[in-house]
Design a protein around this motif. Structure first.
Motif, PDB file in Angstrom:
ATOM      1  N   ARG A  27       0.825  -1.208   0.000  1.00 45.10           N
ATOM      2  CA  ARG A  27       0.000   0.000   0.000  1.00 45.10           C
ATOM      3  C   ARG A  27       0.860   1.259   0.000  1.00 45.10           C
ATOM      4  NH1 ARG A  27      -2.569  -0.178   5.359  1.00 45.10           N
ATOM      5  NH2 ARG A  27      -3.534   1.788   4.705  1.00 45.10           N
ATOM      6  N   PHE A  28       1.810   1.306   0.933  1.00 51.79           N
ATOM      7  CA  PHE A  28       2.519   2.552   1.182  1.00 51.79           C
ATOM      8  C   PHE A  28       3.617   2.849   0.165  1.00 51.79           C
ATOM      9  CE2 PHE A  28       1.037   1.474   5.597  1.00 51.79           C
ATOM     10  CZ  PHE A  28       0.094   2.485   5.671  1.00 51.79           C
ATOM     11  N   LEU A  29       4.286   1.822  -0.342  1.00 47.20           N
ATOM     12  CA  LEU A  29       5.375   2.090  -1.280  1.00 47.20           C
ATOM     13  C   LEU A  29       4.885   2.701  -2.586  1.00 47.20           C
ATOM     14  CD1 LEU A  29       8.617   0.172  -1.819  1.00 47.20           C
ATOM     15  CD2 LEU A  29       7.231   0.725  -3.814  1.00 47.20           C
ATOM     16  N   PRO A  30       3.878   2.117  -3.255  1.00 40.66           N
ATOM     17  CA  PRO A  30       3.394   2.765  -4.480  1.00 40.66           C
ATOM     18  C   PRO A  30       2.911   4.201  -4.238  1.00 40.66           C
ATOM     19  CG  PRO A  30       2.575   0.521  -4.351  1.00 40.66           C
ATOM     20  CD  PRO A  30       3.202   0.830  -3.022  1.00 40.66           C
ATOM     21  N   ALA A  31       2.185   4.416  -3.156  1.00 44.56           N
ATOM     22  CA  ALA A  31       1.669   5.762  -2.865  1.00 44.56           C
ATOM     23  C   ALA A  31       2.799   6.755  -2.650  1.00 44.56           C
ATOM     24  CB  ALA A  31       0.765   5.714  -1.633  1.00 44.56           C
ATOM     25  N   ALA A  32       3.847   6.329  -1.937  1.00 37.55           N
ATOM     26  CA  ALA A  32       4.962   7.235  -1.654  1.00 37.55           C
ATOM     27  C   ALA A  32       5.673   7.653  -2.932  1.00 37.55           C
ATOM     28  CB  ALA A  32       5.946   6.571  -0.695  1.00 37.55           C
ATOM     29  N   TYR A  33       5.934   6.698  -3.819  1.00 39.53           N
ATOM     30  CA  TYR A  33       6.666   7.031  -5.036  1.00 39.53           C
ATOM     31  C   TYR A  33       5.791   7.731  -6.073  1.00 39.53           C
ATOM     32  CZ  TYR A  33      10.849   4.825  -3.340  1.00 39.53           C
ATOM     33  OH  TYR A  33      11.957   4.533  -2.594  1.00 39.53           O
ATOM     34  N   GLU A  34       4.532   7.389  -6.094  1.00 36.71           N
ATOM     35  CA  GLU A  34       3.634   8.080  -7.022  1.00 36.71           C
ATOM     36  C   GLU A  34       3.447   9.535  -6.615  1.00 36.71           C
ATOM     37  OE1 GLU A  34       0.257   5.469  -7.029  1.00 36.71           O
ATOM     38  OE2 GLU A  34       1.370   3.903  -8.103  1.00 36.71           O
ATOM     39  N   SER A  35       3.606   9.832  -5.330  1.00 31.78           N
ATOM     40  CA  SER A  35       3.463  11.213  -4.863  1.00 31.78           C
ATOM     41  C   SER A  35       4.570  12.115  -5.407  1.00 31.78           C
ATOM     42  CB  SER A  35       3.463  11.272  -3.332  1.00 31.78           C
ATOM     43  OG  SER A  35       4.754  11.022  -2.807  1.00 31.78           O
ATOM     44  N   VAL A  36       5.693  11.505  -5.834  1.00 31.38           N
ATOM     45  CA  VAL A  36       6.789  12.291  -6.420  1.00 31.38           C
ATOM     46  C   VAL A  36       6.982  11.941  -7.893  1.00 31.38           C
ATOM     47  CG1 VAL A  36       7.992  12.651  -4.234  1.00 31.38           C
ATOM     48  CG2 VAL A  36       8.513  10.604  -5.582  1.00 31.38           C
ATOM     49  N   SER A  37       5.967  11.272  -8.467  1.00 32.26           N
ATOM     50  CA  SER A  37       5.966  10.915  -9.892  1.00 32.26           C
ATOM     51  C   SER A  37       7.201  10.121 -10.305  1.00 32.26           C
ATOM     52  CB  SER A  37       5.848  12.190 -10.756  1.00 32.26           C
ATOM     53  OG  SER A  37       4.664  12.890 -10.431  1.00 32.26           O
ATOM     54  N   PHE A  38       7.556   9.132  -9.476  1.00 35.08           N
ATOM     55  CA  PHE A  38       8.718   8.284  -9.757  1.00 35.08           C
ATOM     56  C   PHE A  38       8.250   6.902 -10.175  1.00 35.08           C
ATOM     57  CE2 PHE A  38      12.062   5.306  -8.342  1.00 35.08           C
ATOM     58  CZ  PHE A  38      13.122   5.792  -9.091  1.00 35.08           C
ATOM     59  N   ASP A  39       8.804   6.388 -11.273  1.00 32.37           N
ATOM     60  CA  ASP A  39       8.412   5.080 -11.797  1.00 32.37           C
ATOM     61  C   ASP A  39       9.120   3.974 -11.018  1.00 32.37           C
ATOM     62  OD1 ASP A  39       7.603   2.888 -13.237  1.00 32.37           O
ATOM     63  OD2 ASP A  39       8.355   3.587 -15.171  1.00 32.37           O
ATOM     64  N   TRP A  40       8.587   3.645  -9.856  1.00 28.33           N
ATOM     65  CA  TRP A  40       9.209   2.659  -8.967  1.00 28.33           C
ATOM     66  C   TRP A  40       9.211   1.255  -9.568  1.00 28.33           C
ATOM     67  CZ3 TRP A  40       6.016  -1.285  -7.096  1.00 28.33           C
ATOM     68  CH2 TRP A  40       4.639  -1.083  -7.285  1.00 28.33           C
ATOM     69  N   GLU A  41       8.202   0.921 -10.377  1.00 26.61           N
ATOM     70  CA  GLU A  41       8.148  -0.418 -10.962  1.00 26.61           C
ATOM     71  C   GLU A  41       9.287  -0.648 -11.948  1.00 26.61           C
ATOM     72  OE1 GLU A  41       3.784  -2.103 -11.174  1.00 26.61           O
ATOM     73  OE2 GLU A  41       3.819  -0.047 -11.957  1.00 26.61           O
ATOM     74  N   ALA A  42       9.693   0.402 -12.639  1.00 22.71           N
ATOM     75  CA  ALA A  42      10.824   0.287 -13.557  1.00 22.71           C
ATOM     76  C   ALA A  42      12.155   0.300 -12.820  1.00 22.71           C
ATOM     77  CB  ALA A  42      10.785   1.420 -14.575  1.00 22.71           C
ATOM     78  N   ALA A  43      12.212   1.001 -11.687  1.00 26.12           N
ATOM     79  CA  ALA A  43      13.470   1.171 -10.958  1.00 26.12           C
ATOM     80  C   ALA A  43      13.859  -0.056 -10.143  1.00 26.12           C
ATOM     81  CB  ALA A  43      13.376   2.381 -10.040  1.00 26.12           C
ATOM     82  N   PHE A  44      12.851  -0.790  -9.622  1.00 28.13           N
ATOM     83  CA  PHE A  44      13.139  -1.890  -8.708  1.00 28.13           C
ATOM     84  C   PHE A  44      12.988  -3.238  -9.402  1.00 28.13           C
ATOM     85  CE2 PHE A  44      11.331   1.299  -5.473  1.00 28.13           C
ATOM     86  CZ  PHE A  44      12.560   1.936  -5.371  1.00 28.13           C
ATOM     87  N   GLU A  45      13.580  -4.269  -8.804  1.00 32.31           N
ATOM     88  CA  GLU A  45      13.536  -5.616  -9.362  1.00 32.31           C
ATOM     89  C   GLU A  45      12.090  -6.102  -9.504  1.00 32.31           C
ATOM     90  OE1 GLU A  45      16.317  -7.863 -10.308  1.00 32.31           O
ATOM     91  OE2 GLU A  45      16.908  -5.752 -10.532  1.00 32.31           O
ATOM     92  N   GLU A  46      11.820  -6.822 -10.568  1.00 33.29           N
ATOM     93  CA  GLU A  46      10.451  -7.244 -10.882  1.00 33.29           C
ATOM     94  C   GLU A  46       9.832  -8.055  -9.735  1.00 33.29           C
ATOM     95  OE1 GLU A  46       7.935  -9.716 -14.294  1.00 33.29           O
ATOM     96  OE2 GLU A  46      10.102  -9.426 -14.511  1.00 33.29           O
TER      97      GLU A  46
END
Length: 304
Positions: A27-46
């Motif tokens: 819950r918290f990780l996607p919300a945190a990174y989306e709040s700064v418009s960062f593509d966390w799914e591309a940055a982190f291991e699948e």
């Protein structure tokens, strides 16, 4: 040691996949990174983006040294980037910084993402990051609460909030008789903190305690510990000092409970409560079982 071998051993030891997606960080990780418009799914291991535990950032293929920390504060990551060599691995409890607030200072923001610039520097230097949250909390011999029990010389007799294998998040047990002021001094020494956060009565005799690392500021947990005979409840945070409606509501509920409890309630800071397992049990595990050198990365400030 090859990174793939180390990751495999960590995944097996902590049964990362068996726990499924981490209930908090999914819950918290996607919300945190989306709040700064960062593509966390591309940055982190699948695989990490499915489980929110495990290998988060992949570096070079050979690991010589493991760095140990709790939260990815700027200070911790900057030290890792400066001191780490390509292939070194940072083993943390959280993939996000959690600003819980200071009982003697400011209320804070809650979950905060890693700065994208620091993520880029980690990748450029070919450093790896592995995080382990719920699986580490519950581990019967390497767990965050298990480390607290061991450091306090506690004989575990009971517990609650069990996982599917009957392993408890909150541990209850016996210690040598101590009074509340002495217990507070002991905790400041064990956790290397400047002060503790306290509520409830000061007791002359304490023999039975409950311990849980992290945010233990849940009244229902305290009530259950008290029903089970605990005279002191020791955790990371007894209060929520997050500056939001949620934080103020939690704080108010906790204060209402504290006014009538018979337990001594003691917080040692979220970060320090979870760092203990890194500097004791996990340090030994990496050195003795994996044959790897370790470097501890304590936070610059425990009440953050």
């Amino acid at each position: 040691m090859r990174l793939e071998e180390l990751v495999k051993k960590l995944n097996q030891e902590f049964e990362v996949k068996a726990y499924g997606a981490d209930p908090a960080f999914k819950r918290f990780l996607p919300a945190a990174y989306e709040s700064v418009s960062f593509d966390w799914e591309a940055a982190f291991e699948e695989e990490f983006t499915s489980y929110f535990n495990g290998l988060m950032i992949r570096g070079a293929s050979e690991v010589e040294q493991v760095f140990l920390a709790v939260f990815p504060t700027d200070h911790v990551l900057e030290r890792f980037i400066k001191e780490g060599k390509p292939g070194d691995l940072l083993f943390m409890h959280h993939p996000l910084l959690m600003e819980c607030g200071d009982p003697q200072g400011e209320w804070r923001r809650g979950f905060v993402p890693i700065q994208p610039g620091l993520i880029e520097q980690l990748k450029e230097k070919q450093l790896s990051v592995y995080t382990c949250h719920i699986p580490l909390d519950y581990h019967p011999s390497l767990g965050t609460s298990a480390a607290m029990a061991a450091a306090l010389g506690m004989t575990v007799t009971d517990g609650f909030l069990a996982n599917d294998r009957g392993e408890h998040l909150i541990l209850i047990g016996e210690i040598e008789e101590i009074n509340s002021p002495e217990l507070k001094e002991t905790l400041q020494s064990v956790f290397s903190i400047p002060y503790v956060d306290c509520e409830g009565p000061s007791l002359e005799k304490i023999r039975k305690i409950a311990v849980v690392a992290g945010c233990g500021d849940k009244v229902e947990w305290m009530e259950e510990a008290e029903k089970k005979g605990a005279q002191a409840y020791i955790t990371g945070e007894i209060h929520c000092h997050i500056d939001s409606e949620y934080g103020r509501e939690r704080f108010s509920k906790m204060m209402a409970y504290a006014s009538g409890t018979g337990m001594s309630l003691i917080g040692v800071s979220h970060a320090a409560s979870e760092y203990l397992v890194k500097k004791t049990l996990m340090k030994d595990w990496f050195e003795q079982n994996m044959g790897l050198n370790t470097t501890l990365l304590p936070q610059e400030k425990w009440w953050l």
